[in-house]
Scaffold this active site. Sequence first.
Site, mmCIF file in Angstrom:
data_model
loop_
_atom_site.group_PDB
_atom_site.id
_atom_site.type_symbol
_atom_site.label_atom_id
_atom_site.label_comp_id
_atom_site.label_asym_id
_atom_site.label_seq_id
_atom_site.Cartn_x
_atom_site.Cartn_y
_atom_site.Cartn_z
ATOM 1 N N HIS A 165 0.832 -1.216 0.000
ATOM 2 C CA HIS A 165 0.000 0.000 0.000
ATOM 3 C C HIS A 165 0.864 1.264 0.000
ATOM 4 C CE1 HIS A 165 -3.265 -2.737 1.312
ATOM 5 N NE2 HIS A 165 -2.327 -3.246 2.087
ATOM 6 N N SER A 171 16.090 20.277 -17.639
ATOM 7 C CA SER A 171 14.943 21.138 -17.904
ATOM 8 C C SER A 171 15.426 22.411 -18.578
ATOM 9 C CB SER A 171 14.262 21.481 -16.579
ATOM 10 O OG SER A 171 13.493 22.658 -16.713
ATOM 11 N N LYS A 206 17.290 20.679 -12.443
ATOM 12 C CA LYS A 206 16.624 19.420 -12.727
ATOM 13 C C LYS A 206 17.501 18.367 -13.399
ATOM 14 C CE LYS A 206 12.808 18.571 -12.097
ATOM 15 N NZ LYS A 206 11.595 18.947 -12.823
ATOM 16 N N GLU A 254 10.329 7.270 -17.575
ATOM 17 C CA GLU A 254 9.000 7.876 -17.783
ATOM 18 C C GLU A 254 8.475 7.553 -19.172
ATOM 19 O OE1 GLU A 254 8.517 12.045 -15.758
ATOM 20 O OE2 GLU A 254 10.599 11.776 -16.306
#
Length: 469
Positions: A162, A283, A289, A296
Amino acid sequence: MAPKQTTVKPWSGRFGADTDSFVEDFTESVSFDRRLWRHDIEGSIAHARMLARVGVLTESECAQITSGLEAIRGEIEAGRFEWRQELEDVHMNIEAALSARIGEVGKKLHTARSRNDQVATDLRLYLRGEIDEIRASLRGLITVLADLAEREADTIMPGFTHMQVAQPVTFGHHMLAWCAMLQRDLQRLGDCRRRVDVLPLGAAALAGTGFPIDRQFTAQLLGFSKVAENSLDAVSDRDFAVEFCAAGALILMHLSRFSEELVLWMSTQFGFIDLDDTWCTGSSIMPQKKNPDVPELVRGKTGRVYGDLLALLTIMKGQPLAYNRDNQEDKPALFDCVDTVRACLRAYGGLVPGIRVRREVLRAAAARGLGTATDLADYLVDKGVPFRTAHAVVGRIVQFATEQGRDLAELKIEELRRFSEHIAADVFARLELQGSVNARDHIGGTAPAQVRQAVQRLRAWLDAHLNQE
Ligand code: ARG
């Protein structure tokens, strides 16, 4: 725009007028099925050789056809072949080029054959080769994951259920869970390959042919282990492509789950791992970043592969026997699935060796969240307390520790004994992370010793698997 070159279509005999140019655009497939050219030529050479063997072609005709096809192969390889949309597909392009090159004899190649059994053959040859490549990269990925598992066999991290800290596990054990998924993928593709490895050629348009063909011989030349039993099924069956896409969808589902974990683990909030700079991107606005774009994208591409599977299933569901042109739409979906699966496996094969594990962060995270509460209950069971009772006692200890903002191992013996007289000083060994993971010392358990043995078994499995093929 230059006017289209008019080429006589091989099937134009019964037509009184030229095809509408929209229809030509709409029905063509050469823009995408040309990727089957190698297999189309290989299949045609085998077909010609079989026709010569049974006496439908003479040896000299077969030799002319074969060398003509080989010359075309050379032209395509060199990028000198002119693909013509008005010739519809890869099959008619190559056949027309053959006749242009060797004359009348070239027109004999299509004896006892139809594009219906031809395209099914090409597709199976193509997919068989792709499956072999994909299985090799799956094996490669499992190998680098097993190396990582071995390297991090002792590294303790929190295991989650969970998304809440559940029990401590070892990082190596976690990597082996990924391996277990990929092992099933490897097996699934091996199983799928057996059903791909069947020769449709000989089914001709749908009913077979009156020529005295020798299908076993063609199968042997093309390395197929079986010939398709039923001609109607042979030309219309695309189960093998559906199965491949289903196996591909599972591979991507697995890679997508890894991706989800890697992305979370690389965040500042988790900080469990770092990925190599060469496998991340930055970025354009935020200078700080370093983004895990590769995982992804793998996660994102999973949607395409599911789409490919659904496209194929839907293409097939309404088709009466035998061949229908709907089947032409199988290729964009199948090719996309192959390309995406291959690219994503390649991405992971490159990414995994560059995973840097932050061992201290993982250990500290495992120490938070009362992950050894089950060990405390198990300890009480060892002392003769029934598990349910032990569970309730530990629940009260957890409540106490949470109120105090302390971990179980930080409680004093007197404090613990307030909840149960069965607790003695030996409890602390069990409340420590190391003791917790070491205790799970059985096949499938997270103990470092088990992880090392599991890695050995996995490597032996990979070797045995390779030798079976
Ligand atoms: N381009 C077609 C395909 O991909 C080849 C078979 C066409 N057969 C036919 N009778 N029109 O399925």
